[in-house]
Design a protein around this motif. Structure first.
Motif, PDB file in Angstrom:
ATOM      1  N   SER A 121      -8.715 -12.263  11.243  1.00  0.00           N
ATOM      2  CA  SER A 121      -9.007 -11.146  10.337  1.00  0.00           C
ATOM      3  C   SER A 121      -8.542 -11.484   8.931  1.00  0.00           C
ATOM      4  CB  SER A 121      -8.306  -9.874  10.821  1.00  0.00           C
ATOM      5  OG  SER A 121      -8.512  -8.815   9.897  1.00  0.00           O
ATOM      6  N   ASP A 122      -9.414 -11.253   7.956  1.00  0.00           N
ATOM      7  CA  ASP A 122      -9.048 -11.468   6.554  1.00  0.00           C
ATOM      8  C   ASP A 122      -8.674 -10.131   5.932  1.00  0.00           C
ATOM      9  OD1 ASP A 122      -9.062 -13.449   4.223  1.00  0.00           O
ATOM     10  OD2 ASP A 122     -10.238 -11.785   3.419  1.00  0.00           O
ATOM     11  N   TRP A 123      -7.502 -10.072   5.320  1.00  0.00           N
ATOM     12  CA  TRP A 123      -6.991  -8.844   4.704  1.00  0.00           C
ATOM     13  C   TRP A 123      -6.850  -9.113   3.212  1.00  0.00           C
ATOM     14  CZ3 TRP A 123      -2.276  -5.962   7.296  1.00  0.00           C
ATOM     15  CH2 TRP A 123      -2.312  -4.606   6.932  1.00  0.00           C
ATOM     16  N   CYS A 124      -7.755  -8.549   2.420  1.00  0.00           N
ATOM     17  CA  CYS A 124      -7.739  -8.858   0.987  1.00  0.00           C
ATOM     18  C   CYS A 124      -7.449  -7.634   0.124  1.00  0.00           C
ATOM     19  CB  CYS A 124      -9.050  -9.508   0.558  1.00  0.00           C
ATOM     20  SG  CYS A 124     -10.510  -8.481   0.774  1.00  0.00           S
ATOM     21  N   ASP A 125      -7.298  -6.468   0.730  1.00  0.00           N
ATOM     22  CA  ASP A 125      -6.970  -5.257  -0.034  1.00  0.00           C
ATOM     23  C   ASP A 125      -6.395  -4.218   0.910  1.00  0.00           C
ATOM     24  OD1 ASP A 125      -7.093  -4.624  -2.805  1.00  0.00           O
ATOM     25  OD2 ASP A 125      -9.229  -5.084  -2.816  1.00  0.00           O
ATOM     26  N   ILE A 126      -5.392  -3.497   0.441  1.00  0.00           N
ATOM     27  CA  ILE A 126      -4.897  -2.349   1.197  1.00  0.00           C
ATOM     28  C   ILE A 126      -5.845  -1.184   0.958  1.00  0.00           C
ATOM     29  CG2 ILE A 126      -3.063  -0.632   1.321  1.00  0.00           C
ATOM     30  CD1 ILE A 126      -1.070  -2.811   0.854  1.00  0.00           C
ATOM     31  N   PHE A 127      -6.222  -0.524   2.029  1.00  0.00           N
ATOM     32  CA  PHE A 127      -7.249   0.508   1.950  1.00  0.00           C
ATOM     33  C   PHE A 127      -6.685   1.911   2.118  1.00  0.00           C
ATOM     34  CE2 PHE A 127     -11.273   2.507   3.406  1.00  0.00           C
ATOM     35  CZ  PHE A 127     -12.120   2.020   2.429  1.00  0.00           C
ATOM     36  N   ASN A 128      -5.682   2.057   2.946  1.00  0.00           N
ATOM     37  CA  ASN A 128      -5.230   3.388   3.351  1.00  0.00           C
ATOM     38  C   ASN A 128      -3.810   3.717   2.914  1.00  0.00           C
ATOM     39  OD1 ASN A 128      -7.306   4.794   5.215  1.00  0.00           O
ATOM     40  ND2 ASN A 128      -7.354   2.657   5.859  1.00  0.00           N
ATOM     41  N   TYR A 129      -3.325   3.039   1.906  1.00  0.00           N
ATOM     42  CA  TYR A 129      -1.987   3.317   1.404  1.00  0.00           C
ATOM     43  C   TYR A 129      -2.055   3.603  -0.087  1.00  0.00           C
ATOM     44  CZ  TYR A 129       1.421   2.648   5.162  1.00  0.00           C
ATOM     45  OH  TYR A 129       2.210   2.815   6.273  1.00  0.00           O
ATOM     46  N   GLU A 130      -0.911   3.855  -0.677  1.00  0.00           N
ATOM     47  CA  GLU A 130      -0.788   4.205  -2.094  1.00  0.00           C
ATOM     48  C   GLU A 130      -1.591   3.261  -2.986  1.00  0.00           C
ATOM     49  OE1 GLU A 130       2.653   3.825  -5.536  1.00  0.00           O
ATOM     50  OE2 GLU A 130       3.042   3.223  -3.472  1.00  0.00           O
ATOM     51  N   GLY A 131      -2.522   3.850  -3.750  1.00  0.00           N
ATOM     52  CA  GLY A 131      -3.323   3.056  -4.667  1.00  0.00           C
ATOM     53  C   GLY A 131      -4.479   2.343  -4.018  1.00  0.00           C
ATOM     54  N   GLY A 132      -4.686   2.546  -2.703  1.00  0.00           N
ATOM     55  CA  GLY A 132      -5.744   1.840  -1.997  1.00  0.00           C
ATOM     56  C   GLY A 132      -7.123   2.323  -2.383  1.00  0.00           C
ATOM     57  N   LEU A 133      -8.136   1.575  -1.946  1.00  0.00           N
ATOM     58  CA  LEU A 133      -9.504   1.865  -2.349  1.00  0.00           C
ATOM     59  C   LEU A 133      -9.996   3.199  -1.812  1.00  0.00           C
ATOM     60  CD1 LEU A 133     -11.155  -1.638  -1.952  1.00  0.00           C
ATOM     61  CD2 LEU A 133     -10.268  -0.563  -4.009  1.00  0.00           C
TER      62      LEU A 133
END
Length: 409
Positions: A121-133
């Motif tokens: 799995s590639d993780w390139c951005d936090i989605f569900n936390y502070e400042g996420g998309l």
């Protein structure tokens, strides 16, 4: 390679790594949601990579609205079905999962105990936390989202974190995201850092005057540039630019990326409309010219968890074009800029960001020196070819390991 929407920032990462792995002699298939095909899939070869565009039914139209409202995590039925049928072929040694959306998660979940493949799995951005998309995309629908979006928030968070705990390996885009993944329960020895890259073949330095003549821009003005698909931090540059104008009256602000009404409103509110150039989206052919015409490029980041763990694609494009960058003192990109002297690191406040831009605008020899170092760094440390070689080594390491997390429940 399983990705989500074609031409997204994640797709840029997935395709560039795939292309370079193909150059190393590997057979690559990259599955993405088609921008044009609604009910059938399309398949073709692009730069050595087999691209499979899956149907976008339930992604566009009403599906696009629900996607923005609920952050619909890849729920297109025909898209998912096409991916499952492709995965049944069982001819893949490695399946790389870009993003955590349902159309990426389900093929792994269904086939993880039945295929011989290793799943990464590639993780390139936090989605569900502070400042996420998630928050960036939904700010206009926030009131509705908070009321009716609970099931979707729960599903999105489950997919984002549970997937990374169960696969054979996790590639992360920054050291900051690596530390975050460890805190979320991902096994430390399963995490590998693969930073973003620079397309040094497609983006090459162009003399500034030549680029400005090509674009019809003034030769004697100072131009500050910003490139971004996700423009959530652009307001830092807009607010800073009002101060820049007081110090450098002839300065212009060039923004490359999708136009939007909020950008026009922010520019008008800042009183810089006459000094603002909205380039919009540009072709791959023209992007090097837009980047080359500026004196200083900007990479603003807001102080939050998402920014501290990000590696924006644009830093690679900035380095490749050979222009200096002003970056907020947040995350891995600030460390790279500072350690390799390819630009200046500003504080996290508006005044500091503006003052740092002005310093480079008023010191052309320093700016040129930093730009040359940026290009050299792109070629020697951050090219996509080098990042793909690192990823290839990770794949060989995982294939040599008899252990697999994918049979865990």
């Amino acid at each position: 390679m399983l990705s989500d929407m074609k031409d997204s920032a994640t797709y840029v990462r997935a395709f560039n790594l795939s292309k370079q792995l193909a150059n190393l002699g590997h057979d690559l298939t990259l599955m993405v949601v088609s921008p044009a095909q609604t009910f059938v899939k399309a398949s073709y070869i692009k730069q050595g990579v087999r691209i499979v565009e899956t149907p976008n039914f339930m992604h566009n139209g009403l599906g696009h609205f629900t996607r923005r409202l609920f952050l619909d995590p890849g729920m297109g039925i025909l898209d998912i079905l096409s991916r499952l049928l492709e995965m049944r072929k069982d001819g893949y040694d490695i399946v790389q999962l870009f993003d955590h959306s349902l159309n990426v998660f389900l093929p792994w979940y269904i086939f993880k105990g039945h295929l011989k493949s290793k799943f990464v799995s590639d993780w390139c951005d936090i989605f569900n936390y502070e400042g996420g998309l998630r928050y960036a995309y939904c700010f206009r629908l926030d009131a509705i989202y908070r009321v009716v979006g609970f099931p979707f928030r729960t599903l999105s968070r489950y997919l984002e974190f549970n997937l990374r705990r169960k696969v054979d390996g996790v590639t992360v885009i920054s050291d900051g995201l690596r530390e975050f993944a460890i805190r979320q329960g991902v096994a430390q020895n399963n995490i590998f850092v693969v930073e973003g890259g620079a397309d040094v073949d497609a983006i090459k330095p162009i003399p500034k005057e030549d680029a400005r003549r090509r674009l019809g821009l003034p030769l004697d003005s100072s131009i500050v540039g910003f490139l971004g698909t996700f423009q959530g931090d652009l307001d830092i540059v807009i607010q800073s630019f009002t101060r820049v104008k007081r110090e450098v009256p002839d300065a212009l602000l060039l923004v490359i990326g999708k136009p939007s009404s909020w950008i026009r409103s922010a520019v008008a509110d800042a009183g810089i409309t006459s000094s603002f150039i909205q380039a919009g989206r540009c072709s791959d052919e023209m992007l090097p010219h837009f980047l080359a015409c500026v004196d200083v490029l900007t990479l603003p980041l807001k102080e939050n968890l998402a920014s501290r763990t990000r590696w924006p694609n644009r830093i690679g494009e900035y380095m490749a074009c050979g222009r200096p960058v002003v970056v907020s003192d947040i995350g891995d990109t600030a460390r790279v800029v500072r350690n390799h002297d390819i630009g200046l690191v500003a504080g996290t406040d508006i005044d500091s960001f503006a003052d740092t831009i002005v310093r480079l605008l008023k010191d052309s020899p320093l700016a040129d020196k930093m730009g040359c170092k940026a290009r050299e760094l792109a070629c020697t440390r951050y090219s996509w070819a080098l990042q793909a070689a690192k990823l290839e080594g990770i794949y060989f390491h995982l294939l040599a390991s008899p252990l697999s997390n994918c049979n865990d429940t």
